[in-house]
Design a protein around this motif. Sequence first.
Motif, PDB file in Angstrom:
ATOM      1  N   PRO A 187      36.537  29.153  30.356  1.00 55.06           N
ATOM      2  CA  PRO A 187      36.769  30.541  30.766  1.00 55.06           C
ATOM      3  C   PRO A 187      37.643  30.598  32.013  1.00 55.06           C
ATOM      4  O   PRO A 187      37.519  29.723  32.865  1.00 55.06           O
ATOM      5  N   PRO A 188      38.489  31.532  32.225  1.00 52.59           N
ATOM      6  CA  PRO A 188      38.949  32.586  31.338  1.00 52.59           C
ATOM      7  C   PRO A 188      40.179  32.183  30.524  1.00 52.59           C
ATOM      8  O   PRO A 188      40.834  33.026  29.927  1.00 52.59           O
ATOM      9  N   ILE A 189      40.499  30.877  30.509  1.00 47.59           N
ATOM     10  CA  ILE A 189      41.659  30.413  29.733  1.00 47.59           C
ATOM     11  C   ILE A 189      41.453  30.732  28.263  1.00 47.59           C
ATOM     12  O   ILE A 189      42.372  31.184  27.579  1.00 47.59           O
ATOM     13  N   VAL A 190      40.261  30.487  27.763  1.00 43.52           N
ATOM     14  CA  VAL A 190      39.838  31.026  26.469  1.00 43.52           C
ATOM     15  C   VAL A 190      39.098  32.304  26.849  1.00 43.52           C
ATOM     16  O   VAL A 190      37.967  32.252  27.332  1.00 43.52           O
ATOM     17  N   PRO A 191      39.759  33.460  26.694  1.00 45.23           N
ATOM     18  CA  PRO A 191      39.250  34.707  27.276  1.00 45.23           C
ATOM     19  C   PRO A 191      38.108  35.338  26.475  1.00 45.23           C
ATOM     20  O   PRO A 191      38.246  36.417  25.891  1.00 45.23           O
ATOM     21  N   THR A 194      44.890  40.714  39.087  1.00 43.16           N
ATOM     22  CA  THR A 194      45.699  41.839  38.601  1.00 43.16           C
ATOM     23  C   THR A 194      45.404  42.228  37.163  1.00 43.16           C
ATOM     24  O   THR A 194      45.829  43.289  36.718  1.00 43.16           O
ATOM     25  N   GLY A 195      44.726  41.348  36.428  1.00 45.59           N
ATOM     26  CA  GLY A 195      44.491  41.613  35.010  1.00 45.59           C
ATOM     27  C   GLY A 195      45.703  41.306  34.157  1.00 45.59           C
ATOM     28  O   GLY A 195      45.707  41.568  32.959  1.00 45.59           O
ATOM     29  N   ALA A 196      46.735  40.740  34.764  1.00 46.27           N
ATOM     30  CA  ALA A 196      47.965  40.433  34.031  1.00 46.27           C
ATOM     31  C   ALA A 196      48.156  38.923  33.976  1.00 46.27           C
ATOM     32  O   ALA A 196      47.671  38.184  34.820  1.00 46.27           O
ATOM     33  N   PHE A 221      39.116  26.813  43.637  1.00 44.64           N
ATOM     34  CA  PHE A 221      40.126  27.677  44.247  1.00 44.64           C
ATOM     35  C   PHE A 221      39.643  29.128  44.276  1.00 44.64           C
ATOM     36  O   PHE A 221      38.892  29.555  43.406  1.00 44.64           O
ATOM     37  N   PRO A 222      40.077  29.873  45.293  1.00 48.45           N
ATOM     38  CA  PRO A 222      39.630  31.258  45.426  1.00 48.45           C
ATOM     39  C   PRO A 222      40.331  32.181  44.432  1.00 48.45           C
ATOM     40  O   PRO A 222      41.501  31.988  44.102  1.00 48.45           O
ATOM     41  N   THR A 223      39.581  33.166  43.954  1.00 49.27           N
ATOM     42  CA  THR A 223      40.140  34.232  43.111  1.00 49.27           C
ATOM     43  C   THR A 223      39.537  35.551  43.583  1.00 49.27           C
ATOM     44  O   THR A 223      38.640  35.562  44.435  1.00 49.27           O
ATOM     45  N   ALA A 224      39.980  36.630  42.993  1.00 46.59           N
ATOM     46  CA  ALA A 224      39.479  37.954  43.363  1.00 46.59           C
ATOM     47  C   ALA A 224      37.993  38.127  43.076  1.00 46.59           C
ATOM     48  O   ALA A 224      37.344  38.975  43.684  1.00 46.59           O
ATOM     49  N   ILE A 225      37.426  37.325  42.171  1.00 47.60           N
ATOM     50  CA  ILE A 225      36.010  37.487  41.838  1.00 47.60           C
ATOM     51  C   ILE A 225      35.148  36.336  42.376  1.00 47.60           C
ATOM     52  O   ILE A 225      33.957  36.292  42.111  1.00 47.60           O
ATOM     53  N   ALA A 278      48.262  26.384  36.303  1.00 52.72           N
ATOM     54  CA  ALA A 278      47.111  26.954  35.602  1.00 52.72           C
ATOM     55  C   ALA A 278      46.179  27.648  36.591  1.00 52.72           C
ATOM     56  O   ALA A 278      45.707  28.762  36.331  1.00 52.72           O
ATOM     57  N   ALA A 279      45.896  27.009  37.727  1.00 53.86           N
ATOM     58  CA  ALA A 279      45.027  27.616  38.738  1.00 53.86           C
ATOM     59  C   ALA A 279      45.644  28.911  39.258  1.00 53.86           C
ATOM     60  O   ALA A 279      44.946  29.922  39.402  1.00 53.86           O
ATOM     61  N   ALA A 280      46.937  28.886  39.509  1.00 51.30           N
ATOM     62  CA  ALA A 280      47.618  30.100  39.973  1.00 51.30           C
ATOM     63  C   ALA A 280      47.548  31.195  38.913  1.00 51.30           C
ATOM     64  O   ALA A 280      47.322  32.371  39.229  1.00 51.30           O
ATOM     65  N   GLY A 281      47.714  30.825  37.654  1.00 57.06           N
ATOM     66  CA  GLY A 281      47.637  31.805  36.568  1.00 57.06           C
ATOM     67  C   GLY A 281      46.267  32.428  36.440  1.00 57.06           C
ATOM     68  O   GLY A 281      46.135  33.636  36.221  1.00 57.06           O
ATOM     69  N   VAL A 282      45.224  31.620  36.582  1.00 57.87           N
ATOM     70  CA  VAL A 282      43.851  32.139  36.538  1.00 57.87           C
ATOM     71  C   VAL A 282      43.641  33.111  37.694  1.00 57.87           C
ATOM     72  O   VAL A 282      43.085  34.209  37.509  1.00 57.87           O
ATOM     73  N   ALA A 283      44.088  32.742  38.889  1.00 52.81           N
ATOM     74  CA  ALA A 283      43.920  33.611  40.061  1.00 52.81           C
ATOM     75  C   ALA A 283      44.641  34.944  39.864  1.00 52.81           C
ATOM     76  O   ALA A 283      44.085  36.002  40.172  1.00 52.81           O
ATOM     77  N   VAL A 284      45.857  34.903  39.329  1.00 55.54           N
ATOM     78  CA  VAL A 284      46.609  36.141  39.089  1.00 55.54           C
ATOM     79  C   VAL A 284      45.897  37.007  38.052  1.00 55.54           C
ATOM     80  O   VAL A 284      45.751  38.219  38.227  1.00 55.54           O
TER      81      VAL A 284
END
Length: 185
Positions: A139-143, A76-78, A13-17, A66-72
């Motif tokens: 990563p990044p679930i275990v940050p 946003t860093g939040a 899935f796409p994310t900002a990075i 979980a995928a949506a949470g990782v993307a957010v």
Amino acid sequence: MATPPGGLAFCVFPTAIGHCALVWRAPGVVVGSALPQGSARDTRDAVTAWYPGAREAVPDGSVAAAAAGVAVLLETGAGDLSGIDLDLAVVPEFDRRVYEVVRTISAGDTLTYGEVAARLGAPGAAQAVGQALGRNQFPPIVPCHRVLAAGRQVGGFSARGGRHTKLRMLEAEGVHLEHPTLFDV
């Protein structure tokens, strides 16, 4: 498509990075994740090499969340990913304990490898903490990006892009370890 019976499924899935991935088994327990490996295809290829037999599927329920949470988080860093159910059955006991401590570090906060070791009741085990985080399959679930070397130095990071990726992830969360240059202003 649902999770294959008795098997593993994954999504890219796409994310900002870049394109990340989650790997799960029924009923939505995450067995691994991946930060971007370059392109979506590169991430997909890495996941299929790490998890032979895993089939690509559309996530639903807790995996979609979980995928949506990782993307957010990466945009946003939040966000708080501590509620994502991880399969730690094959993770060594020490690593599991490290991951438990690291999952308590909130976005925008950091600890050093030594501070994590101290919280484990194992002062002097900073190097072992770093090695455990180098094996982090979540990563990044275990940050692990929130764990720094002594003196708030960046330290190592095994994801593609290494130190630069770690700095970008921390900066998205409001942690600035390096002062901007004239070209960054």
